[in-house]
Design a protein around this motif. Structure first.
Motif, PDB file in Angstrom:
ATOM      1  N   ARG A   1       0.846  -1.202   0.000  1.00 19.31           N
ATOM      2  CA  ARG A   1       0.000   0.000   0.000  1.00 19.31           C
ATOM      3  C   ARG A   1       0.879   1.249   0.000  1.00 19.31           C
TER       4      ARG A   1
ATOM      5  N   LYS B   1       1.517  -5.970   9.526  1.00 19.32           N
ATOM      6  CA  LYS B   1       1.919  -4.795   8.756  1.00 19.32           C
ATOM      7  C   LYS B   1       3.428  -4.622   8.824  1.00 19.32           C
TER       8      LYS B   1
ATOM      9  N   ASP C   1       0.293   4.718   0.592  1.00 20.56           N
ATOM     10  CA  ASP C   1      -0.760   5.612   1.088  1.00 20.56           C
ATOM     11  C   ASP C   1      -0.207   6.711   1.985  1.00 20.56           C
ATOM     12  N   GLY C   2       1.059   7.064   1.773  1.00 17.94           N
ATOM     13  CA  GLY C   2       1.681   8.064   2.632  1.00 17.94           C
ATOM     14  C   GLY C   2       2.403   7.439   3.806  1.00 17.94           C
ATOM     15  N   TRP C   3       1.924   6.257   4.219  1.00 20.03           N
ATOM     16  CA  TRP C   3       2.585   5.469   5.251  1.00 20.03           C
ATOM     17  C   TRP C   3       2.896   4.110   4.619  1.00 20.03           C
ATOM     18  N   ASP C   4       3.789   4.162   3.634  1.00 20.12           N
ATOM     19  CA  ASP C   4       4.041   2.983   2.801  1.00 20.12           C
ATOM     20  C   ASP C   4       4.279   1.735   3.650  1.00 20.12           C
ATOM     21  N   LYS C   5       3.577   0.673   3.280  1.00 19.05           N
ATOM     22  CA  LYS C   5       3.671  -0.567   4.042  1.00 19.05           C
ATOM     23  C   LYS C   5       3.178  -1.720   3.186  1.00 19.05           C
TER      24      LYS C   5
ATOM     25  N   ARG D   1       6.169  -2.097   7.845  1.00 15.04           N
ATOM     26  CA  ARG D   1       6.297  -0.702   7.427  1.00 15.04           C
ATOM     27  C   ARG D   1       7.614  -0.489   6.677  1.00 15.04           C
ATOM     28  N   ASP D   2       7.672  -1.151   5.573  1.00 16.47           N
ATOM     29  CA  ASP D   2       8.810  -1.062   4.666  1.00 16.47           C
ATOM     30  C   ASP D   2       8.252  -1.332   3.280  1.00 16.47           C
TER      31      ASP D   2
END
Length: 309
Positions: free
Chosen positions: A66, A88, A68-72, A90-91
């Motif tokens: 995704r 999740k 979405d600004g907080w790529d994950k 976060r990378d």
């Protein structure tokens, strides 16, 4: 001449969304290889490994990058119509506007994900992997190739029936000639030590061209064996494309379209070898008549999914 193991057929340039079968299902040791590219305006895409033939089937693995600004990247599973707890990461292993190479390896612990040759995450099994019989891909992604290797055909006790047996030996129809290219696609499995690809003269058993990737040493040795004697080894290389868990593709197709590509071409004076569109090395003919080369042998720690002469 294209030679593929029975029942094996890669999927090329499928339309998205894609919904297709995994013939025979998966097992420990199976791998799914996906080549694709990400558009500049990506929001998200996903790949589901389905325990059925429809989009609503249980999902053994949900892989969902995704942007979405907080790529994950979100991992999950679905059972009896209900999504379970998300994992999740976060990378983001993918880049906008770039191609990618993704491998999903089925291990005893879970689905081990590699992207562009680097380990990303292992998603532990929540559902029996043997139930998987379909792949669903949708969202902002373009797919060039889907290869499923090491599955089991229905009614067969041979779990590797979609792989060529190694050691492999076969005649080269018509022998070698200038501008001829041999296509080999396969994978270097985890724990591999070394493998060899030999271009031979069947009559004398001379090895005109011996290519010997030594995975643990990180080198590719080239040599010949004429009259029962090995010649001088060539070892110098700028890179080594044969690494554990990596696919390779020996092909004469447009090398700019594939992420992991090797091309062996026979010329009047030498074999020319390219990897990922870059020249890897030349091996000059040591036999007086290279046209006598009429046999291909492959040995060692390698999985072969298809061969084309």
């Amino acid at each position: 001449m294209f030679v593929a193991p029975p029942g094996y057929q890669p999927v090329y340039s499928p339309s998205i969304p894609y919904l297709g079968p995994v013939y025979g299902g998966l097992r420990e040791g199976s791998s799914i290889y996906i080549q694709g590219s990400i558009p500049e305006n990506i929001t998200r895409f996903f790949m589901n490994l389905l325990c059925g033939q429809s989009e609503s089937s249980d999902v053994s693995l949900h892989f969902n990058p995704r942007f979405d600004g907080w790529d994950k990247v979100v991992f999950n599973s679905r059972q009896d119509g209900s999504w379970k707890s998300e994992e999740k990461i976060r990378d983001m292993p993918f880049s906008k506007g770039k191609g990618f190479e993704m491998v999903v390896m089925v291990t005893s612990k879970g689905y081990q994900i590699k992207v562009n040759g680097k380990d990303f995450h292992t998603f532990k099994h929540r559902l029996p992997v043997e139930r998987v019989c379909g792949i669903h891909i949708a969202g902002d992604v373009s797919i060039q190739t889907i290869n499923v290797i090491g599955v089991r055909l229905q009614g067969s006790e041979d779990f590797s029936c979609l792989l060529w047996p190694v050691p492999y030996s076969n005649m080269i129809p018509g022998g070698m000639s200038p501008k001829r290219t041999i296509i080999i696609r396969g994978m270097v499995p985890n724990g591999a030590n070394r493998m060899s690809i030999n271009f031979m003269v069947s009559r004398s058993r001379d090895v005109a061209f011996h290519m010997n990737p030594r995975v643990r040493e990180g080198i590719v040795v080239r040599n010949s064996k004429i009259g029962g004697n090995w010649g001088q080894e060539d070892r110098e290389l700028s890179m080594n494309p044969f690494k554990e868990g990596q696919y390779f593709d020996v092909s004469s197709t447009d090398i700019s379209t594939l992420v992991s590509q090797m091309s062996i071409r026979c010329g009047n004076q030498r074999f020319k070898v390219f990897v990922n569109g870059q020249h890897l090395f030349d091996f000059f003919h040591r036999l007086q008549s290279f046209s006598e080369i009429d046999m291909l042998e492959i040995e060692g720690d390698v999985q072969i999914s298809y061969i084309q002469f």
